[in-house]
Design an enzyme around this catalytic site. Structure first.
Site, PDB file in Angstrom:
ATOM      1  N   ARG A  57       0.824  -1.216   0.000  1.00 50.67           N
ATOM      2  CA  ARG A  57       0.000   0.000   0.000  1.00 50.67           C
ATOM      3  C   ARG A  57       0.856   1.262   0.000  1.00 50.67           C
ATOM      4  O   ARG A  57       0.469   2.294  -0.518  1.00 50.67           O
ATOM      5  CB  ARG A  57      -0.959  -0.009   1.206  1.00 50.67           C
ATOM      6  CG  ARG A  57      -1.812   1.241   1.297  1.00 50.67           C
ATOM      7  CD  ARG A  57      -3.090   1.077   2.151  1.00 50.67           C
ATOM      8  NE  ARG A  57      -3.046   0.070   3.160  1.00 50.67           N
ATOM      9  CZ  ARG A  57      -2.456   0.211   4.362  1.00 50.67           C
ATOM     10  NH1 ARG A  57      -1.885   1.346   4.696  1.00 50.67           N
ATOM     11  NH2 ARG A  57      -2.467  -0.789   5.219  1.00 50.67           N
ATOM     12  N   TYR A 110     -13.929  19.477 -14.030  1.00 48.00           N
ATOM     13  CA  TYR A 110     -14.295  18.060 -14.055  1.00 48.00           C
ATOM     14  C   TYR A 110     -15.393  17.788 -13.018  1.00 48.00           C
ATOM     15  O   TYR A 110     -15.232  18.097 -11.838  1.00 48.00           O
ATOM     16  CB  TYR A 110     -13.060  17.206 -13.785  1.00 48.00           C
ATOM     17  CG  TYR A 110     -13.352  15.736 -13.760  1.00 48.00           C
ATOM     18  CD1 TYR A 110     -13.844  15.084 -14.889  1.00 48.00           C
ATOM     19  CD2 TYR A 110     -13.171  14.991 -12.612  1.00 48.00           C
ATOM     20  CE1 TYR A 110     -14.130  13.739 -14.864  1.00 48.00           C
ATOM     21  CE2 TYR A 110     -13.448  13.639 -12.584  1.00 48.00           C
ATOM     22  CZ  TYR A 110     -13.936  13.015 -13.718  1.00 48.00           C
ATOM     23  OH  TYR A 110     -14.227  11.684 -13.687  1.00 48.00           O
ATOM     24  N   ASP A 182      -4.669  20.496 -12.020  1.00 49.01           N
ATOM     25  CA  ASP A 182      -5.042  19.292 -12.768  1.00 49.01           C
ATOM     26  C   ASP A 182      -4.538  19.460 -14.203  1.00 49.01           C
ATOM     27  O   ASP A 182      -5.028  20.296 -14.963  1.00 49.01           O
ATOM     28  CB  ASP A 182      -6.569  19.122 -12.728  1.00 49.01           C
ATOM     29  CG  ASP A 182      -7.014  17.775 -13.294  1.00 49.01           C
ATOM     30  OD1 ASP A 182      -6.360  17.270 -14.226  1.00 49.01           O
ATOM     31  OD2 ASP A 182      -8.035  17.237 -12.813  1.00 49.01           O
TER      32      ASP A 182
HETATM   33  C1  PLP Z   1     -11.089  11.876 -15.711  1.00 53.45           C
HETATM   34  C2  PLP Z   1     -10.620  13.086 -15.004  1.00 53.45           C
HETATM   35  C3  PLP Z   1     -10.369  13.056 -13.616  1.00 53.45           C
HETATM   36  C4  PLP Z   1     -10.649  11.840 -12.764  1.00 53.45           C
HETATM   37  O1  PLP Z   1      -9.788  10.785 -13.028  1.00 53.45           O
HETATM   38  P1  PLP Z   1     -10.223   9.244 -12.802  1.00 53.45           P
HETATM   39  O2  PLP Z   1      -9.006   8.503 -13.254  1.00 53.45           O
HETATM   40  O3  PLP Z   1     -11.435   8.983 -13.619  1.00 53.45           O
HETATM   41  O4  PLP Z   1     -10.495   9.079 -11.344  1.00 53.45           O
HETATM   42  C5  PLP Z   1      -9.876  14.211 -13.030  1.00 53.45           C
HETATM   43  N1  PLP Z   1      -9.668  15.336 -13.743  1.00 53.45           N
HETATM   44  C6  PLP Z   1      -9.907  15.395 -15.058  1.00 53.45           C
HETATM   45  C7  PLP Z   1      -9.656  16.674 -15.793  1.00 53.45           C
HETATM   46  C8  PLP Z   1     -10.396  14.282 -15.738  1.00 53.45           C
HETATM   47  O5  PLP Z   1     -10.659  14.363 -17.046  1.00 53.45           O
END
Ligand code: PLP
Length: 392
Positions: A57, A110, A182
């Site tokens: 983990r 998102y 992000d």
């Molecule tokens: C898909 C996405 C996420 C989430 O990721 P997962 O792998 O589905 O948990 C977060 N931010 C953005 C911009 C995304 O497109």
């Protein structure tokens, strides 16, 4: 490696040829437990006095290679891998922000991240102030003495809003606020937020990094102290660690990231411009068009391209539905970032349960199509889009 091109970095990232008999592919360590030579070593590794692995983990050699790879690609100090993008985002937020502190985040982004922020507000009292993130000054205006984190998503999902990374990072630094960006849509091929002063970069590895629509993964890259806290408190206490087999798949995807992104960039550029000159299309959302809001900021922080995502508005629910029902080559699906082209109609899929008014508040117009432009031949893609538009 640190100064080489991203094309070279992508091929070699995470691989140490002095390890594993020189294997050019990092081996998959199917192991959750690692034995110690004696009690002294056990104590030293457990207490992180010396580096080493002890329990799956918290770390695994294959996962560690992926973590080194994302740190190299993002030009960041440290990396950390998770089982999904949401596991990475939630760990980064909950190991940085405490009850009573708040977050400033984009009003449009998102959808699951938005739901997460609303959830921790109602359940834990960690408030988020939502702002128009296309205006960096909005972060400064919204921040209070309780603000602990600025969240950024640029370009954002699904509207491709662009936020000025350098500007927001500067505002944050003056006030001791942690920045989390992000970078899923841009990928480190087109944009490396750490180079603009961002503290933590997050990825849904499910998208472009994996790149083949065959896994879910999440990654963090950034300041060592913040990443280590996310490992010690996020990964260790909440779980959500990536499986070594999946980490290996992401590593394999990354080897071709630069090549794939080069094609995603060029295909999306052509598609966006084609849509912009088609009178059946009301509006095109794409950061690489001079007419687009914040184009100059996008140009200043994204290079060599603007990514593979294009959104566009067909005006009504009916026209949006007709379009996604008419594509043949493009798949109708909800994800993005794979080699194959995918379209989504937000009003009848991700945002179907909202009222038209709520959708409008979220900036999701009824005819909005989100297009993850794949790496297929551009002429085949153009033909598919044009024939689908004929049926709208
Ligand atoms: C898909 C996405 C996420 C989430 O990721 P997962 O792998 O589905 O948990 C977060 N931010 C953005 C911009 C995304 O497109």
């Amino acid at each position: 490696m640190k100064n080489s091109s991203i094309f070279t970095k992508a091929v070699h990232a995470g691989l140490d040829r002095s390890e594993n008999h020189g294997a050019l592919s990092v081996p998959i360590y199917n192991a959750s437990v690692f034995a110690f030579a004696d009690a002294d070593e056990a104590a030293a590794i457990h207490n992180e006095v010396v580096p080493g692995f002890y329990y799956g983990r918290i770390g695994n050699p294959t996962t560690a290679a992926l973590e080194a790879a994302i740190a190299e690609l993002e030009n960041a100090d440290a990396g950390l891998a998770f089982a999904s993008g949401m596991a990475a985002i939630s760990a980064a937020i909950l190991t940085t922000v405490k009850v009573g502190e708040n977050i400033v985040a984009p009003r449009s982004g998102y959808s699951t991240t938005q739901h997460f922020l609303k959830f921790i507000e109602t359940e834990f009292g960690i408030q988020t102030i939502f702002v128009d993130a296309t205006d960096a000054g909005a972060y400064a205006d919204a921040a209070t003495d309780r603000t602990k984190m600025f969240l950024i998503e640029t370009p954002s999902n699904p509207l491709l809003n662009v936020t000025d990374l350098r500007e927001v990072a500067e505002i944050a630094k003056k006030r001791g606020i942690v920045t989390l960006a992000d970078n899923t849509f841009a990928t480190p091929f087109n944009q490396r937020p750490a180079e603009f002063g961002i503290d933590i970069v997050v990825h849904s590895g499910t998208k472009y990094l994996g790149g083949h629509s065959d896994l879910t993964a999440g990654l963090l890259a950034g300041r060592t102290d913040l990443i280590e806290k996310a490992r010690q408190k996020g990964a260790k206490l909440f779980g959500g660690n990536i499986a070594p087999q999946v980490a290996w798949l992401v590593l394999r995807g990354i080897k071709t990231l630069a090549l794939r992104m080069e094609r995603h960039n060029s295909n999306a550029y052509v598609i966006a411009n084609m849509l912009a000159s088609d009178e059946r299309v009301y509006k095109v959302y794409y950061p690489g068009m001079p007419s687009y809001a914040n184009y100059e900021i996008a140009k200043g922080q994204m290079a060599p391209g603007f990514g593979g995502m294009v959104s566009f508005d067909l005006g009504t629910i009916e026209r949006g539905r007709a379009f996604v029902n008419s594509v043949r080559l493009c798949a109708l699906a909800t994800s993005l970032g794979g080699v194959e082209s995918i379209v989504q109609h937000s009003a009848s899929m991700t945002h179907a349960t909202l009222s038209p008014e709520e959708r409008e508040a979220a900036g999701i117009s009824d005819g909005l199509i989100r297009f993850s432009v794949g790496i297929e031949d551009i002429e085949d893609l153009k033909a598919d889009i044009l024939q689908a538009l004929d049926n709208v």
